[in-house]
Design a protein around this motif. Sequence first.
Motif, short mmCIF file in Angstrom:
data_model
loop_
_atom_site.label_atom_id
_atom_site.label_comp_id
_atom_site.label_asym_id
_atom_site.label_seq_id
_atom_site.Cartn_x
_atom_site.Cartn_y
_atom_site.Cartn_z
N UNK A 75 1.66 -3.93 -6.79
CA UNK A 75 0.30 -3.61 -6.36
C UNK A 75 -0.57 -3.47 -7.59
N UNK A 93 -9.97 2.08 -0.46
CA UNK A 93 -8.81 1.39 0.14
C UNK A 93 -9.14 1.00 1.57
N UNK A 98 -7.01 -1.40 -8.10
CA UNK A 98 -8.39 -1.84 -8.28
C UNK A 98 -8.53 -3.35 -8.25
N UNK A 99 -7.43 -4.04 -7.93
CA UNK A 99 -7.51 -5.48 -7.91
C UNK A 99 -7.53 -6.10 -9.30
N UNK A 100 -7.39 -5.31 -10.34
CA UNK A 100 -7.39 -5.85 -11.70
C UNK A 100 -5.98 -6.20 -12.09
N UNK A 119 -13.13 2.08 -14.25
CA UNK A 119 -12.88 0.99 -13.32
C UNK A 119 -11.52 0.34 -13.56
N UNK A 120 -11.35 -0.28 -14.71
CA UNK A 120 -10.10 -1.02 -14.93
C UNK A 120 -8.89 -0.10 -14.94
N UNK A 173 -17.89 -4.96 -13.38
CA UNK A 173 -17.41 -3.58 -13.36
C UNK A 173 -18.47 -2.58 -12.96
N UNK A 213 -10.08 -2.60 1.14
CA UNK A 213 -8.70 -3.02 1.28
C UNK A 213 -7.88 -2.88 0.01
N UNK A 214 -8.49 -2.46 -1.08
CA UNK A 214 -7.76 -2.29 -2.33
C UNK A 214 -8.10 -0.95 -2.94
N UNK A 215 -7.06 -0.26 -3.37
CA UNK A 215 -7.21 1.02 -4.04
C UNK A 215 -8.09 0.85 -5.27
N UNK A 216 -9.14 1.65 -5.38
CA UNK A 216 -10.00 1.65 -6.57
C UNK A 216 -10.80 0.36 -6.79
N UNK A 217 -10.93 -0.50 -5.76
CA UNK A 217 -11.80 -1.66 -6.00
C UNK A 217 -13.18 -1.33 -5.47
N UNK A 253 0.81 -1.22 0.00
CA UNK A 253 0.00 0.00 0.00
C UNK A 253 0.84 1.26 0.00
N UNK A 292 0.72 3.02 -3.29
CA UNK A 292 -0.46 3.83 -3.55
C UNK A 292 -0.36 5.16 -2.82
N UNK A 319 -5.26 -6.25 -17.97
CA UNK A 319 -6.46 -5.42 -17.95
C UNK A 319 -6.24 -4.15 -17.15
N UNK A 320 -5.70 -4.29 -15.96
CA UNK A 320 -5.54 -3.14 -15.08
C UNK A 320 -4.13 -2.59 -15.11
#
Lengths: 490, 103, 237, 101
Positions: free
Chosen positions: A61, C189, A64-66, C66-67, C54, C193-197, A9, A12, A70-71
């Motif tokens: 990292x 976050x 967005x978890x993508x 999103x992505x 998404x 727990x995740x940036x931008x999720x 983190x 970020x 894709x991300x």
Amino acid sequence: MSELPGNPQLLVWLISLPLLGALMSVACRKAGRWTAMTAMIGNLVLACLLLAATQDGTLRYALGGWEAPLGIALYADTFSAMMIAITALVGAVISGYSLSYFATGSATERSFWPLWCLLLTALNTLFLSGDVFNLYVGLEVLSLSAVALVTLAPGLAATRAALRYLLASLMGSLCYLLGVALLYYAHATLDLALLADLTGDGPLERAALALMIVGLLLKTALFPLHFWLPPAHAGAPAPVSALLSALVLKGTFYLILRLWFDTLEEAANQLGTLLLGVLGCAAILWGSVQAIRATRLKQLVAYSTVAQIGYLFALFPLLGHATARVTAFDSMIYFIMAHACAKGAMFLAAGNILTVAGHDRIAELRAANLPSAITLFALAIAGISLIGLPPTGGFIAKWLMLQSAFHAGSWWLVVVVLLGGLLAAAYVFRVVAICFDRSEVSAPTDTAPRVATINPGREWSALVLALAALALGLLAAPALALFDATALMG
Amino acid sequence: MSTALLFGLCGIVLFVLGLYFALTTTEMLRRILAINIMGNGVFMLLIAAAYQHDVSGLPNTDPVPHALVLTGIVVAVSATALALKLVCRAHELAAEQREEGDG
Amino acid sequence: MRSNEDNAGLPPVARLLLAIGMVAIGLVLAWALWSHSETSSSLAAAVMTELPRSGVSNPVTAVLLNFRAFDTMLELAVLLLVAVTVGGLRDPREVSAFAQVKQAASVSPLLQSLARDLVPIMMLTSGYLLWIGAKAPGGAFQAGAVLAAAAVLAHLSGRPWLSNPGDWRIRALLVLGTGAFLVSALALLLVTGTYFRYPPALAGAWILIIETAATLSIAAMLYVTFCAVVPMMPSRR
Amino acid sequence: MMLILDLVLIAGLVTFATLTLTARATFSSIVLFISTGLLIALAWARLGAPDIAIAEAAIGAGLTGALLLAAWRRLQPGTVDPESDAESTSGEQQGAGDAKQ
């Protein structure tokens, strides 16, 4: 998910914090300086944490978890952590200088803080991002905020310099973007790590690499493409010049290094490496000669930057060499760090001289008011580091470079480095001799003596940066232990 | 010859055309126009890259380059605005200096 | 006079050489493209697989918000940067473009009637583009641009929407777009727990809120930028 | 058939771009640039990118064009002759109108 959830983190936060600082300082203008300073100090702390965290391994990292194709993924190893740390350190000192440089509450000051925060955001993005298009956006934030910072200087010359800088870096960005487009056309991927696996040495990869490198060279101001640099760096306000010379050029240089030796390594060939090396040598000589011929102090320092950028590229042939590369890589990092500190100190000192003397025409400085010895010592120490004399960081960098060149048997490089040192000595001593030789100041004709005093904060910040360059020389072993030379080249 | 390649080549032509004029012309507004044309060439290549992957006639284009181009367009208009403002400012400062020189 | 650069045109020989060089570059690039035209890989499949998660059904909007939301955030930062700079470059001597319009009483009646008819339509169009962006072509940038065009038209017809560029409301609007992205990224976050999720259930609504903020902000930034470049009205007649 | 249309579109694009960059008067350059932008939007609509076509028409051609015209007018020498004044006013309307598409 990683075992240590707190660690990745950091990446970020390193981007969010300066951006938050920028937004806050736009929104509440009165408190702009303090929000920005808070962001700078927070950034310094985060950078130290990152430096510690990367010692155990690289951080990654996925935003967005993508995941990658894709991300966008952020990525940090010891090299990027080092770059972030040096940026944070030099940036924090320059911020301290700026606190007393710009008049409190003036329009210039109110624009400075958000722009500087955005510049820092862009730099951190460049060092961390692992996505070629995201890097493009980062490059644009970087160059537009740099141009905007140059426009903080009033007057026609600075405006023209800013315009020229803007157009040059726009063309550079578009060349880079065309390279990205070609890569996407062929591989449908923007992630650096994936591209490193996918790309070969086909004509398309070669063309893409060439375009991206040329675009970035234009922004890094390597010798024939440096035309925009001297007016912009000499015309900007002193802290801005320091930021541009010490940090902004390093951001784009870092990207060149990544692309050339890591991502598109297969497309990069021996000839190109050699060409960059030769251009680097030409830059060393040309920049130094121009610095000797410069009539104004800030111009001199700006041309010295052209020469110092040359050293970074002169190392390219050595970096491609099988046995000399590790030393060459250490040398390169040392050049980056030593130059960031020394050049920052030099521009800050030049800014002090400019304010107190009222001008920076070198020939007339002898008869002018000069700031106190603190500034002059800063100037001298920084100059010694630029020349490459012991015990400064510049000396370690050149020493390592010579060692590496001996290893590789590149005698021509040894000659150029020694010659560059001599030329640097010529231009540094020209200034230092005038500044320290106060014996014959025999009450000059006193045409309206400007008695300007400056805040001691400005003098001390210049000295702090110069001492950092000195410390780099004294603490070479622990500093070199902080990063792993094989990080870049697998 | 596929449509994507055709438009990709068109993008390259636009880029090179813009580059040539950006390097040769001296008038600032035109130079800015030329740089914009360069940018349009790059965007054209990206859009073509998205179309390239159209499989068996289905309109299944790749949305990622589209998003990139949208980002690129906004960045380009911002940069153009900054450049134009600087051109105007330089023009006015020069006029001011000339007046001072005359008077 | 307008060519205020130092190099007054290149000599013909240099131009010719440059032209040859450009043709060579063009040919090399074309050949590179040609040589690679067979391969066919794409992210379209990946986008389509993740699209249901998404929160929107327009793939471009999904990529943008999103992505690759991080790109979009930085892009809004670019716009903010330019708006702040260009607005700040206003010379103190220069009469503010905002104020001029009020002074210039003689705006052509044609423009005034055009503005009266078009501005509301453009505002509606903008809202529609914003709303439809989740499932069909459209989105924050298009909507913001149309809204900015409406503002510019109103401005030119002598009825500027805001009279002072330094107004705190304008500054708040400028910051709004980037701020919405950054604050929501940081909030996410903390929450997920995740940036931008985005939490999948809320993703659609969340994206719409960010997009609305972005639209207003984009319009404000473009409007401020335009007003800074708009010509000084000659103090005439 | 589609190929011929594509070729016409591309030829038109390249022609307009060349004309933009070689036109004698800067004003016509700008107007040609806006037209080029609209043609590019058309090409993108054909390439299956309607989102981007809208954005290009609104931002790339419309707003950039409006900005260029504004700057062009500002760079004119102080004495505004009536003809160029009228031209630029209509140009601005055109720019704003483009942005609406």
